[in-house]
Design an enzyme around this catalytic site. Structure first.
Site, PDB file in Angstrom:
ATOM      1  N   ASP A   8     -19.792   9.366  56.691  1.00  0.00           N
ATOM      2  CA  ASP A   8     -18.509   9.125  57.604  1.00  0.00           C
ATOM      3  C   ASP A   8     -19.324   9.727  59.011  1.00  0.00           C
ATOM      4  O   ASP A   8     -19.944  10.802  58.866  1.00  0.00           O
ATOM      5  CB  ASP A   8     -17.264  10.067  57.397  1.00  0.00           C
ATOM      6  CG  ASP A   8     -16.678   9.385  56.338  1.00  0.00           C
ATOM      7  OD1 ASP A   8     -17.020   8.206  55.906  1.00  0.00           O
ATOM      8  OD2 ASP A   8     -15.568   9.828  55.827  1.00  0.00           O
ATOM      9  N   ASP A 134      -5.652   1.409  52.743  1.00  0.00           N
ATOM     10  CA  ASP A 134      -5.587   2.873  52.589  1.00  0.00           C
ATOM     11  C   ASP A 134      -4.183   3.283  52.451  1.00  0.00           C
ATOM     12  O   ASP A 134      -3.185   3.215  53.148  1.00  0.00           O
ATOM     13  CB  ASP A 134      -5.991   3.639  53.836  1.00  0.00           C
ATOM     14  CG  ASP A 134      -7.559   3.190  54.329  1.00  0.00           C
ATOM     15  OD1 ASP A 134      -8.235   2.912  53.261  1.00  0.00           O
ATOM     16  OD2 ASP A 134      -7.962   3.161  55.610  1.00  0.00           O
TER      17      ASP A 134
END
Length: 250
Positions: A8, A134
């Site tokens: 990330d 998500d």
């Protein structure tokens, strides 16, 4: 089941967020290039890169990321800020192995319809698309997990499957960044729902025991591991051995 290591990136730094909260950031003293090289040198073929700036609408990271992605020999599964059909096409044409689409697919009703029709020569772009779902308490979140969608989880799955998108990256937000175990119950529910789903699990994986538990789920294609690597809960060598065993058993 294959393990995909995650990187990330926020403000050009390798980081992890806790439950998607940009106020709970852990920074790691390694560059994106260095981390990609570590994975590649240890036999991993696919790397998962998320532009956290892009996920919340800030695209200043993209030139930096695209430059690195185009230079690596790794297969890149890329997400964060993919907001247009043109961007999807540019990424795939540039050699990105898989493009993750999330927010735009949820907020723009016509986006997936247009994307499903995007073909050029022998390239069927839908085959290179991963649909991000998500989930927090079965509610779909988007825009860097800051917003909630009114669309029911299974209704959204049906829409995607109906348009020819079959590979999903499911993140159990309640597990993400906590190293408290994977969202096995959520993943089982999705896999039981349709036999054609190819599922990539993400969030909460803290040990090889968690990997083994996920591997008991039939048809679990792969899982993404991030924080557990940086916190030395799972080593790159363990990932290498697991993936080699997976490939040789196919």
């Amino acid at each position: 089941m294959y393990i995909i290591p995650a990187i990330d990136v926020l403000d050009r730094k390798v980081v992890r967020l806790r439950e998607g909260d940009y106020n709970q950031v852990t920074h790691y003293e390694v560059s994106l290039q260095e981390q990609i090289e570590r994975y590649y040198a240890n036999g991993t073929e696919i790397v998962h890169i998320i532009d956290l700036n892009g996920a919340k609408g800030d695209f200043t990271n993209q030139p930096y990321l695209f430059d690195i992605i185009q230079k690596t020999e790794m297969k890149v599964q890329y997400g964060g800020g993919v907001r247009s059909i043109e961007t999807v096409k540019e990424l795939i044409d540039a050699g990105v192995y898989r493009v993750i689409v999330g927010t735009q697919a949820i907020t723009n009703p016509s986006f997936l319809e247009e994307l499903s029709k995007l073909n050029e020569g022998r390239v069927k772009y839908a085959d290179h698309i991963v649909i991000a779902i998500d989930v927090l308490d079965e509610v779909i979140k988007y825009s860097g997990w800051q917003e909630s969608s009114p669309i029911k989880l299974m209704e959204y799955i049906d829409k995607c499957l109906g348009l020819g998108f079959y590979r999903f990256l499911c993140t159990d937000i309640s597990k993400d960044g906590k190293l408290g175990g994977a969202g096995v119950e959520l993943y089982k529910k999705l896999l039981d729902y349709s036999p054609i789903i190819k599922l990539i699990g993400s969030g909460g994986i803290s040990s090889m025991d968690d990997i083994k538990e996920l591997n008991t789920l039939k048809r679990m294609e792969s899982c993404v591991v991030g924080k557990a690597i940086y916190e030395d809960k799972i080593s790159i060598d363990e990932i290498k051995r697991w993936n080699l065993n997976t490939l040789t058993s196919l």
